[in-house]
Design an enzyme around this catalytic site. Structure first.
Site, PDB file in Angstrom:
ATOM      1  N   LYS A  91       0.427  -1.426  -0.183  1.00 13.38           N
ATOM      2  CA  LYS A  91      -0.123   0.115  -0.141  1.00 13.38           C
ATOM      3  C   LYS A  91       0.775   1.118   0.411  1.00 13.38           C
ATOM      4  CE  LYS A  91      -3.179  -2.577  -0.578  1.00 13.38           C
ATOM      5  NZ  LYS A  91      -3.044  -3.455  -0.073  1.00 13.38           N
TER       6      LYS A  91
ATOM      7  N   TYR B 122     -12.662 -14.773   1.848  1.00 10.63           N
ATOM      8  CA  TYR B 122     -11.648 -13.681   2.579  1.00 10.63           C
ATOM      9  C   TYR B 122     -11.153 -13.658   3.496  1.00 10.63           C
ATOM     10  CZ  TYR B 122      -9.840  -9.020   2.823  1.00 10.63           C
ATOM     11  OH  TYR B 122      -8.273  -8.305   3.621  1.00 10.63           O
TER      12      TYR B 122
ATOM     13  N   TYR C 103      -3.254 -12.263   2.298  1.00 14.27           N
ATOM     14  CA  TYR C 103      -2.658 -12.384   0.796  1.00 14.27           C
ATOM     15  C   TYR C 103      -1.584 -12.913   0.013  1.00 14.27           C
ATOM     16  CZ  TYR C 103      -6.009  -8.280   1.260  1.00 14.27           C
ATOM     17  OH  TYR C 103      -6.967  -7.104   1.887  1.00 14.27           O
TER      18      TYR C 103
HETATM   19  C1  LIG Z   1      -3.655  -5.221  -0.121  1.00 11.88           C
HETATM   20  C2  LIG Z   1      -2.417  -6.027   0.171  1.00 11.88           C
HETATM   21  C3  LIG Z   1      -2.548  -6.891  -0.830  1.00 11.88           C
HETATM   22  C4  LIG Z   1      -3.412  -6.807  -2.318  1.00 11.88           C
HETATM   23  O1  LIG Z   1      -3.739  -6.143  -2.897  1.00 11.88           O
HETATM   24  P1  LIG Z   1      -4.769  -5.294  -4.626  1.00 11.88           P
HETATM   25  O2  LIG Z   1      -2.865  -4.442  -4.621  1.00 11.88           O
HETATM   26  O3  LIG Z   1      -5.710  -4.574  -3.339  1.00 11.88           O
HETATM   27  O4  LIG Z   1      -5.040  -5.545  -4.739  1.00 11.88           O
HETATM   28  C5  LIG Z   1      -2.014  -7.543  -1.154  1.00 11.88           C
HETATM   29  N1  LIG Z   1      -0.927  -8.485   0.382  1.00 11.88           N
HETATM   30  C6  LIG Z   1      -0.817  -7.170   1.330  1.00 11.88           C
HETATM   31  C7  LIG Z   1      -0.230  -8.025   2.156  1.00 11.88           C
HETATM   32  C8  LIG Z   1      -2.254  -6.257   1.057  1.00 11.88           C
HETATM   33  O5  LIG Z   1      -2.021  -6.369   2.520  1.00 11.88           O
END
Ligand SMILES: *Cc1c(COP(=O)(O)O)cnc(C)c1O
Length: 342
Positions: free
Chosen positions: A60, A274, A300
């Site tokens: 992010k 999720y 993720y």
């Molecule tokens: C938000 C996030 C993702 C996914 O990224 P997006 O751009 O929302 O698809 C992947 N890994 C982590 C650790 C995240 O915080």
């Protein structure tokens, strides 16, 4: 340069951006893992987007470079965003606000599938408070976007200038952070003398995937991307990613086009919901930790790495393939999932 990076870098320079990273993040080979016979001679590499100094780091921050640029250009003094209790995006927005002297208001929603004490109070949400953010915890089933609209007007009537960042920071402006990362990867690949056949990423709110795809398209790279969807179904995520990639590309080159077939999303790793742990996620997190000493998160990276392992074990990639997994951060999430690893 084998790829056309100048056009990409010139186009990116048109948008306000605040540096939040120390510089390029390293690309490293997973040497021990790549030698496991079950991986059929594939070369696994990682792009260390978990290695950033601010707020614990993670993907992010790349989006926030452009989102903060946009917010400051508009004269904002308060960052507002929303996500789940364990949102890495919320945590990093709070850290960025602290670093730049802005206020931060976070709207956090509970999970329908996780409600234990670690999930509700440890990990990311613990850090949000340390960064000084004001946290609004919504009850299950409420809609964060209507709450956000009310909060924005309340802040406005107090004389504040709030800037709303969408879920995951995945507006087209935010996605530019990953278009820039695509250029960074191509430069590093060139310096390493490695041609990556595939880049493997998790796909949540689709900004990481869209940005990388837009960047590679503009640089006319032949490297393909596969995104493992962890939030929505494969079909929904494919549609969202296509739309967001086109919007991001539009910011960089209004004449650029993109075929639907360029978007490659795999929904096989999401599991029930999720944030719901899966057996293959647990195995992938443990394998990467125990063989390479590297940490991925349960929501993720663990699911996307499980998808990569499954594909390589099935023999989807010929021996000698160079595969780049983007480590997107999220380490605090591990502490929120203690019960899943017990
Ligand atoms: C938000 C996030 C993702 C996914 O990224 P997006 O751009 O929302 O698809 C992947 N890994 C982590 C650790 C995240 O915080």
């Amino acid at each position: 340069m084998p790829n056309d990076l100048n056009q990409l870098e010139t186009a990116l320079a048109a948008y306000p951006r605040v540096a939040l990273l120390e510089g390029p993040t390293p690309i490293q080979k997973l040497s021990r893992l790549s030698r496991l016979p079950e991986l059929h001679g594939c070369n696994l590499y990682v792009k260390r987007d978990d290695l950033m100094g601010l707020g614990g780091g993670g993907n992010k921050l790349r989006k926030l470079e452009f989102l903060l640029g946009e917010a400051l250009a508009e004269g904002a003094d308060t960052l507002v965003t929303w996500g789940g209790f364990q949102s890495n995006h919320a945590r990093l927005t709070a850290a960025v606000a602290a670093r730049h002297g802005l206020a931060c208001e976070l709207i956090l929603t509970p999970s329908a599938v996780r409600g234990d004490d670690d999930f509700c109070h440890n990990g990311n949400v613990l850090l949000d408070g340390l960064f000084g953010a004001k946290v609004h915890r919504l009850p299950l089933g409420s809609t964060p976007d209507s709450y956000a609209a009310q909060l924005l007007s309340a802040l406005g009537s107090q004389g504040k200038k709030p800037f709303l960042i969408p879920l995951g920071g995945s507006s087209p402006r935010g996605s530019l952070g990953y278009a820039a990362c695509a250029g960074e990867i191509l430069r590093q690949a060139d310096a390493l003398g490695v041609q990556f056949e595939r880049i493997i990423i998790p796909n949540g709110s689709a900004g990481t995937h869209s940005g990388l795809q837009a960047g590679l398209a503009l640089a006319r790279s032949s490297t393909e991307i596969i995104g493992y969807s962890v939030l929505a179904t494969e079909e929904q995520t494919t549609a969202t990613t296509l739309e967001k990639t086109r919007e991001t590309l539009q910011l960089l080159d209004p004449s650029a086009t993109l075929l639907e077939s360029a978007i490659n999303v795999d929904g096989s790793q999401r599991g029930d919901a999720y944030g719901a742990p899966t057996e293959s996620m647990l195995e992938a997190v443990r394998l990467l930790a125990s063989v390479e000493g590297l940490l991925t998160d349960p929501v993720y990276g663990g699911k996307a790495f499980a998808g990569l392992l499954a594909a390589v074990r099935r023999g989807d990639y010929p021996a000698g393939s160079n595969l780049l997994f983007v480590m997107t951060g999220g380490l605090p999430g591990l502490f929120a999932y203690r019960s899943a690893f017990n």
